[in-house]
Scaffold this motif. Structure first.
Motif, mmCIF file in Angstrom:
data_model
loop_
_atom_site.group_PDB
_atom_site.id
_atom_site.type_symbol
_atom_site.label_atom_id
_atom_site.label_comp_id
_atom_site.label_asym_id
_atom_site.label_seq_id
_atom_site.Cartn_x
_atom_site.Cartn_y
_atom_site.Cartn_z
ATOM 1 N N SER A 59 10.488 49.617 11.451
ATOM 2 C CA SER A 59 9.282 49.691 11.874
ATOM 3 C C SER A 59 8.346 48.401 11.394
ATOM 4 O O SER A 59 9.046 47.478 10.681
ATOM 5 C CB SER A 59 8.709 51.111 11.188
ATOM 6 O OG SER A 59 8.862 51.047 9.955
ATOM 7 N N GLN A 106 11.005 51.590 16.263
ATOM 8 C CA GLN A 106 10.214 52.864 16.143
ATOM 9 C C GLN A 106 8.892 52.882 16.070
ATOM 10 O O GLN A 106 8.304 52.376 14.748
ATOM 11 C CB GLN A 106 10.713 53.851 15.170
ATOM 12 C CG GLN A 106 10.009 55.293 15.589
ATOM 13 C CD GLN A 106 10.614 56.299 14.452
ATOM 14 O OE1 GLN A 106 10.485 55.887 13.141
ATOM 15 N NE2 GLN A 106 10.570 57.627 14.767
ATOM 16 N N ASN A 107 8.004 52.812 17.100
ATOM 17 C CA ASN A 107 6.664 52.214 16.838
ATOM 18 C C ASN A 107 5.531 53.131 16.843
ATOM 19 O O ASN A 107 4.423 53.151 16.418
ATOM 20 C CB ASN A 107 5.997 51.424 17.888
ATOM 21 C CG ASN A 107 5.974 52.271 19.373
ATOM 22 O OD1 ASN A 107 6.275 53.426 19.501
ATOM 23 N ND2 ASN A 107 5.881 51.293 20.637
ATOM 24 N N GLN A 108 6.148 54.704 16.462
ATOM 25 C CA GLN A 108 5.143 55.838 15.886
ATOM 26 C C GLN A 108 6.282 56.493 15.035
ATOM 27 O O GLN A 108 7.354 56.783 15.281
ATOM 28 C CB GLN A 108 4.789 56.602 17.171
ATOM 29 C CG GLN A 108 3.543 56.169 17.850
ATOM 30 C CD GLN A 108 3.237 57.244 18.852
ATOM 31 O OE1 GLN A 108 4.002 57.104 19.900
ATOM 32 N NE2 GLN A 108 2.316 57.974 18.842
ATOM 33 N N LEU A 110 7.439 59.707 14.433
ATOM 34 C CA LEU A 110 7.391 60.973 15.118
ATOM 35 C C LEU A 110 8.428 61.586 14.628
ATOM 36 O O LEU A 110 8.909 62.836 15.323
ATOM 37 C CB LEU A 110 7.646 60.733 16.599
ATOM 38 C CG LEU A 110 6.292 60.376 17.350
ATOM 39 C CD1 LEU A 110 6.450 59.958 18.855
ATOM 40 C CD2 LEU A 110 5.060 60.664 17.120
ATOM 41 N N HIS A 114 13.404 61.631 16.536
ATOM 42 C CA HIS A 114 12.773 60.306 17.306
ATOM 43 C C HIS A 114 13.384 58.900 17.046
ATOM 44 O O HIS A 114 13.582 58.392 17.893
ATOM 45 C CB HIS A 114 11.345 60.365 17.332
ATOM 46 C CG HIS A 114 10.688 59.482 18.048
ATOM 47 N ND1 HIS A 114 10.012 58.337 17.706
ATOM 48 C CD2 HIS A 114 10.322 59.381 19.548
ATOM 49 C CE1 HIS A 114 9.585 57.578 18.551
ATOM 50 N NE2 HIS A 114 9.573 58.194 19.655
ATOM 51 N N CYS A 118 15.572 56.177 19.389
ATOM 52 C CA CYS A 118 15.576 55.103 19.674
ATOM 53 C C CYS A 118 16.441 54.063 20.023
ATOM 54 O O CYS A 118 16.102 53.031 20.584
ATOM 55 C CB CYS A 118 14.386 54.354 18.463
ATOM 56 S SG CYS A 118 12.637 55.318 18.380
ATOM 57 N N GLU A 229 7.331 67.044 13.901
ATOM 58 C CA GLU A 229 8.385 66.168 14.338
ATOM 59 C C GLU A 229 9.453 66.340 14.989
ATOM 60 O O GLU A 229 9.975 67.473 15.150
ATOM 61 C CB GLU A 229 8.839 65.533 12.832
ATOM 62 C CG GLU A 229 7.788 65.074 11.901
ATOM 63 C CD GLU A 229 8.077 64.201 10.846
ATOM 64 O OE1 GLU A 229 9.208 64.640 10.289
ATOM 65 O OE2 GLU A 229 7.609 63.506 10.031
#
Ligand code: G1P
Length: 297
Positions: A59, A106-108, A110, A114, A118, A229
């Motif tokens: 991230s 992973q841009n959020q 979650l 999640h 990715c 999540e």
């Protein structure tokens, strides 16, 4: 058909809030036990289990992690010139081949499920391992290698398992397994962080998984679970519902929860004591500290 596991996913996108302020600028995975970053222990364990493709789910702010696995030509040259071959060898051991590590973002935030999802395009239609670097496992034969051997017999999905105190069960993914003293335990279900008193057993999932590509498919479909999540546990539970084999694996070894301060300190002491060059000085120090505390009580 059982296929060899050659790919591993390392979810390293977490913000490391429990270790603030250190993690303001240092990724949690770079924090060191003695002199090796947490991530190095996970990589070494994966290599020992035959993994050749390493997928990091990162991230923002994790640049130091990418640099850590790059070569350090100036440093290598200077150590060589000074004849510091031991340190140089240590450094060279940590080098990864070009292209061995892939980074996906992973841009959020979650959830763990999640994060693993990715990596789906890089995993494709193959079984894969997941290693959570927070869980550091000291073992004569590394935990993932133990699991790969067991998996060669069973196929399916396999998750490292450890008994936890009943009051700690709500911090883990808990396995629904019939009472057994066996090493390989067929699961009937799995639940993420069960409410206190509702856990189906005291057998917790620890951060080593061998998963079938079906789990990736489930991850794309499951709804947010505990904490809002996407949970890896929920995708594994779905695999069980679809009557595919999922096993808990009781590993040999000592696990340290390096996601907590107490666990991190315990691991530091244990790994320090395990170093021949440090053990005498450190154990004398610890004995003195304990004696002083007892005298003060
Ligand atoms: C994660 C998993 C959990 C597992 C644990 C092991 O939880 O969601 O199922 O038992 O790792 O360390 P976390 O510690 O990220 O809350």
């Amino acid at each position: 058909m059982k296929r060899k596991v050659t790919k591993a996913v390392f979810p390293v996108a977490g913000m490391g809030t429990r270790f603030l302020p250190a993690t303001k600028s240092v990724p949690k995975e770079i924090m060191t036990l003695v002199d090796r970053p947490l991530i190095q222990y996970a990589i070494d364990e994966a290599r020992a289990a035959g993994i050749t493709e390493f997928i990091f789910v990162t991230s923002r702010g994790k640049g130091a992690l990418e640099d850590y696995f790059d070569r350090a030509p100036e440093l290598e040259a200077s150590l060589k010139a000074k004849g510091k071959t031991e340190i140089l060898d240590l450094l060279l051991e940590t080098n990864m081949d070009s292209g061995a590590i892939a980074y996906v973002r992973q841009n959020q935030a979650l959830g763990l499920g999640h994060a693993v999802w990715c990596a789906r395009h890089l995993i494709g239609d193959e079984p894969f391992a997941v290693l959570l670097p927070d869980d550091v496992i000291a073992a004569e034969k590394p935990c993932l290698a133990q699991m790969v051997d067991a998996y060669a017999e069973t196929g399916g999905n396999m998750i490292a398992a450890m008994e936890v105190a009943p009051e700690r069960a709500s911090s883990y993914g808990i396995m629904d397994v019939p009472p057994s003293i066996g090493r390989v335990l067929p699961m009937q279900g799995m639940v993420e962080k069960p409410a206190p008193g509702t856990q189906p057993s005291n057998l917790a999932a620890i951060g080593r998984y061998i998963l079938s590509p079906d789990v990736m498919r489930h991850l794309g479909e499951v709804k947010p679970g505990v904490g809002g999540e996407i949970q890896l546990t929920d995708a594994i539970a779905r695999e069980i519902e679809e009557k595919r084999n999922v096993y808990g694996f009781r590993f040999d070894g000592q696990r340290y929860d390096c996601g907590s301060k107490a666990g991190f300190l315990q691991a530091t002491v244990a790994f320090g004591l395990a170093r021949p060059e440090l053990s005498t000085e450190l154990s004398n120090f610890l004995i003195d500290m304990v004696a002083q505390r007892q005298a003060a009580e």
